[in-house]
Design a protein around this motif. Structure first.
Motif, mmCIF file in Angstrom:
data_model
loop_
_atom_site.group_PDB
_atom_site.id
_atom_site.type_symbol
_atom_site.label_atom_id
_atom_site.label_comp_id
_atom_site.label_asym_id
_atom_site.label_seq_id
_atom_site.Cartn_x
_atom_site.Cartn_y
_atom_site.Cartn_z
ATOM 1 N N LEU A 9 -56.685 -17.224 -10.039
ATOM 2 C CA LEU A 9 -56.173 -16.000 -11.144
ATOM 3 C C LEU A 9 -54.669 -16.562 -11.759
ATOM 4 O O LEU A 9 -54.877 -16.443 -12.946
ATOM 5 C CB LEU A 9 -55.995 -14.625 -10.467
ATOM 6 N N PHE A 10 -53.818 -17.082 -10.981
ATOM 7 C CA PHE A 10 -52.491 -17.203 -11.406
ATOM 8 C C PHE A 10 -52.086 -18.592 -11.687
ATOM 9 O O PHE A 10 -50.993 -18.765 -12.326
ATOM 10 C CB PHE A 10 -51.366 -16.466 -10.705
ATOM 11 N N ALA A 20 -49.548 -7.942 -18.910
ATOM 12 C CA ALA A 20 -50.563 -7.804 -17.917
ATOM 13 C C ALA A 20 -50.974 -6.351 -17.848
ATOM 14 O O ALA A 20 -52.180 -5.923 -18.112
ATOM 15 C CB ALA A 20 -50.532 -8.429 -16.576
ATOM 16 N N TYR A 31 -47.362 -10.995 -16.495
ATOM 17 C CA TYR A 31 -48.221 -11.973 -15.664
ATOM 18 C C TYR A 31 -46.829 -12.531 -14.684
ATOM 19 O O TYR A 31 -47.252 -12.786 -13.650
ATOM 20 C CB TYR A 31 -49.057 -13.036 -16.354
ATOM 21 N N LEU A 34 -45.904 -10.076 -12.172
ATOM 22 C CA LEU A 34 -46.961 -9.993 -10.997
ATOM 23 C C LEU A 34 -46.637 -10.979 -9.749
ATOM 24 O O LEU A 34 -47.147 -10.941 -8.922
ATOM 25 C CB LEU A 34 -48.421 -10.007 -11.509
ATOM 26 N N ASP A 195 -57.925 -12.843 -24.460
ATOM 27 C CA ASP A 195 -56.503 -12.533 -24.099
ATOM 28 C C ASP A 195 -56.008 -11.377 -25.172
ATOM 29 O O ASP A 195 -54.974 -10.711 -25.370
ATOM 30 C CB ASP A 195 -55.515 -13.608 -24.141
ATOM 31 N N SER A 215 -59.919 -4.983 -12.733
ATOM 32 C CA SER A 215 -58.742 -5.595 -12.802
ATOM 33 C C SER A 215 -58.806 -7.183 -12.627
ATOM 34 O O SER A 215 -58.035 -7.752 -13.520
ATOM 35 C CB SER A 215 -57.809 -5.273 -11.352
ATOM 36 N N ASN A 216 -59.866 -7.593 -11.953
ATOM 37 C CA ASN A 216 -60.135 -9.171 -11.740
ATOM 38 C C ASN A 216 -60.458 -9.771 -13.196
ATOM 39 O O ASN A 216 -60.003 -10.983 -13.545
ATOM 40 C CB ASN A 216 -60.901 -9.497 -10.960
ATOM 41 N N LEU A 219 -57.448 -9.753 -15.496
ATOM 42 C CA LEU A 219 -56.453 -10.749 -15.223
ATOM 43 C C LEU A 219 -57.011 -12.351 -15.273
ATOM 44 O O LEU A 219 -56.233 -13.103 -15.856
ATOM 45 C CB LEU A 219 -56.028 -10.544 -13.816
ATOM 46 N N ARG A 222 -56.677 -13.113 -18.981
ATOM 47 C CA ARG A 222 -54.935 -12.954 -19.589
ATOM 48 C C ARG A 222 -55.056 -11.883 -20.622
ATOM 49 O O ARG A 222 -54.042 -11.858 -21.436
ATOM 50 C CB ARG A 222 -54.708 -14.373 -20.259
#
Ligand code: AMP
Length: 506
Positions: A9-10, A20, A31, A34, A195, A215-216, A219, A222
């Motif tokens: 994810l990140f 985010a 982001y 987080l 995004d 949520s996923n 994320l 983006r």
């Protein structure tokens, strides 16, 4: 490559300042925030003794910090275990005893009761309140933000989610890092997330829909989400002016339709309305399209499998159907007893296979074995069919099937006929013990009072439209149908309420 969901994810965030999450009270979390907050929390989890593979059980109100806790747990290589906020201490006793977590996070109001339960399995306890405060956040604030994301393989566990379990004990569905990542990435693509998207997030985050799907997906894309503590139709309509997507359960849509402000204008900026977790009535789909000009996109999934099918982004979104198998997911319909694959349009049990399908039930190897076929397909327990165009249709849970006089009656067939009658709001068809028939087909109906519907009129209207064995023996009127928090009609509650119906009559 690290297959840890957090890394996927990140690790490729190039613009840490990108928004985010936005909260109802104006909070803005980027982001970068987080990553930083999850780093502090992951360090704190480690300091509290949480090791790789340990379970972190969480019963907390929805907040950004609760979402960060999910991310931090996964990042630390531990297993996230969210619990419905409605569970009582008595119910928590089972989950904590079964999962043996290393850490339990609860609302401060529950500290005493939860500590007693956690003590039995040697778990430590931290608190987290609805505003994101509590001992967990205090502890995390003292920790370093740098945390090296724990190396995980695709099949290592990221989460355990207990199924709602209307019969027997709830089972813990074990979900791996790749189960979650692969399914979310597929959905980003299938639903064209970018995004530029802003999602209205009004779902709970203890369930697969709000936690993983919503949520996923945001994320990974983006994109941004507006995080609401609960669903409020007026607030959601206000937010449609600057959002692009809503993900909801069918009750969101029926409640929004009751709001006179919902029209083409208020929904003009939105690009997508997604529905799932329970059946969206074909009528609701049509009414929504007429009022707003948008076709709700219905998809089908479950805790154990993430998402399996979805109506297409481009192409026909068929009212009452849950769409086509997602890329990489194979769906088939079989004869329940033999597992024989059935041709198009024949009703049987829905089975699925793919990278989305869970690793089995926590500490229930026997149960796991019986729910999988030898060739790896998971038997969902949902009854359905696949039509000639490949669209999947769900006819209800297998355990809700009514067997009357030895004949199978699929509740949805009867419900669809009843729902189509003028004045009917919705209906639920259940089987109730009956001395002659085994089960008596019983319809529980919510109707507009003004329509003056009676039991006789409903039965007369159905006569000739349904085979005799499918005809309801009784039609009962109620003000509302019992539903759980995800909007699913609780047929088990109805069956219990009317268990004596035919006994009394004889
Ligand atoms: P849960 O594990 O709580 O998400 O519940 C999963 C179950 O919800 C599925 O097995 C289906 O019975 C039902 N379900 C989910 N999505 C749909 C849908 N779009 N239409 C009908 N039933 C659904």
């Amino acid at each position: 490559m690290n297959a840890n969901l957090f890394s996927r994810l990140f690790d490729t965030v190039t613009d840490p300042d990108r928004l985010a999450i936005e909260t109802a009270d104006g909070g803005r979390i980027s982001y970068g925030n987080l990553i930083e907050r999850s780093g502090r929390l992951a360090n704190y989890l480690a300091a509290r003794g949480v090791k790789v593979g340990d379970r972190v059980a969480v019963q907390a109100e929805k907040s950004v910090q609760a979402l960060v806790l999910y991310l931090a747990t996964v990042r630390a290589g531990a297993v996230y275990l969210p619990l419905n906020t409605a569970y009582t201490l008595n119910e928590l006793d089972y989950f904590i005893g079964d999962a043996e977590p290393a850490l339990v996070v609860c609302d401060p109001a529950r500290l005493e009761g939860v500590s007693a339960l956690a003590g039995k399995v040697g778990a430590v306890v931290e608190t987290l309140d609805a505003a994101g405060g509590g001992t967990l956040s205090v502890g995390a604030a003292r920790c370093d933000a740098d945390f090296s994301t724990v190396q995980r393989s695709p099949d290592d566990l990221a989460a355990i989610l207990y199924t709602s379990g209307t019969t027997g004990r709830s089972k813990g569905a074990m979900l791996s890092h790749d189960n979650l990542a692969s399914n979310s990435l597929t959905l980003v693509d299938y639903w064209r997330f970018t995004d530029k998207d802003v999602l209205i997030h009004a779902l709970p985050i203890y369930h697969t829909h709000g936690l993983f799907v919503a949520s996923n997906v945001v994320l990974f894309a983006r994109a941004a989400m507006i995080f609401l503590p609960k669903f409020d139709p007026n607030q959601v309509i206000d937010l449609m002016a600057r959002a692009t997507v809503l993900m909801g359960v069918p009750t969101f849509y029926t409640r929004l339709l009751q709001n006179p402000r919902l029209d083409r204008e208020t929904t003009a900026r939105m690009r997508l309305f997604v529905s799932g977790s329970a059946p969206l009535l074909a009528d609701t789909h049509r009414e929504w399209a007429a009022r707003t000009g948008h076709a709700v996109l219905e998809r089908y999934g479950m805790t154990e499998t993430n998402m399996n099918t979805s109506n297409p982004y481009d192409g026909d979104r068929v009212p009452g159907a849950v769409g086509l198998p997602l890329p990489g997911v194979t769906v088939r319909v079989t004869e329940p007893e033999t597992g024989k694959v059935l041709p198009a349009d024949e009703i049987g049990v829905i089975e699925v296979k793919g990278p989305n399908v869970f690793k089995g039930y926590w500490r229930m190897p026997e149960k796991t074995r019986t729910e999988f076929r030898d060739d790896g397909f998971f038997i969902t327990g949902d009854l359905g069919k696949i039509d000639g165009r490949g669209y999947v249709h769900i006819l209800g849970r297998g355990k809700d099937l009514v067997i009357s006089g030895g004949f199978n009656v699929y509740p949805k067939e009867v419900e669809s006929e009843i729902d189509a009658m003028p004045g009917v709001v919705e209906s639920a068809v259940i089987g109730v013990p009956h001395a002659d028939f085994g089960e008596g087909v019983t319809a529980v109906v919510v109707a507009d009072k003004a329509a003056g519907l009676t039991e006789d009129r409903v039965i007369k209207a159905l006569d000739g439209r349904l085979a005799k064995f499918k005809m309801p023996k009784r039609v009962l009127f109620v003000d509302t149908l019992p539903r759980n928090t995800m909007g699913k009609i609780q047929k088990n509650v109805l069956r219990d309420s009317y268990a004596e119906l035919y006994v009394k009559a004889q």
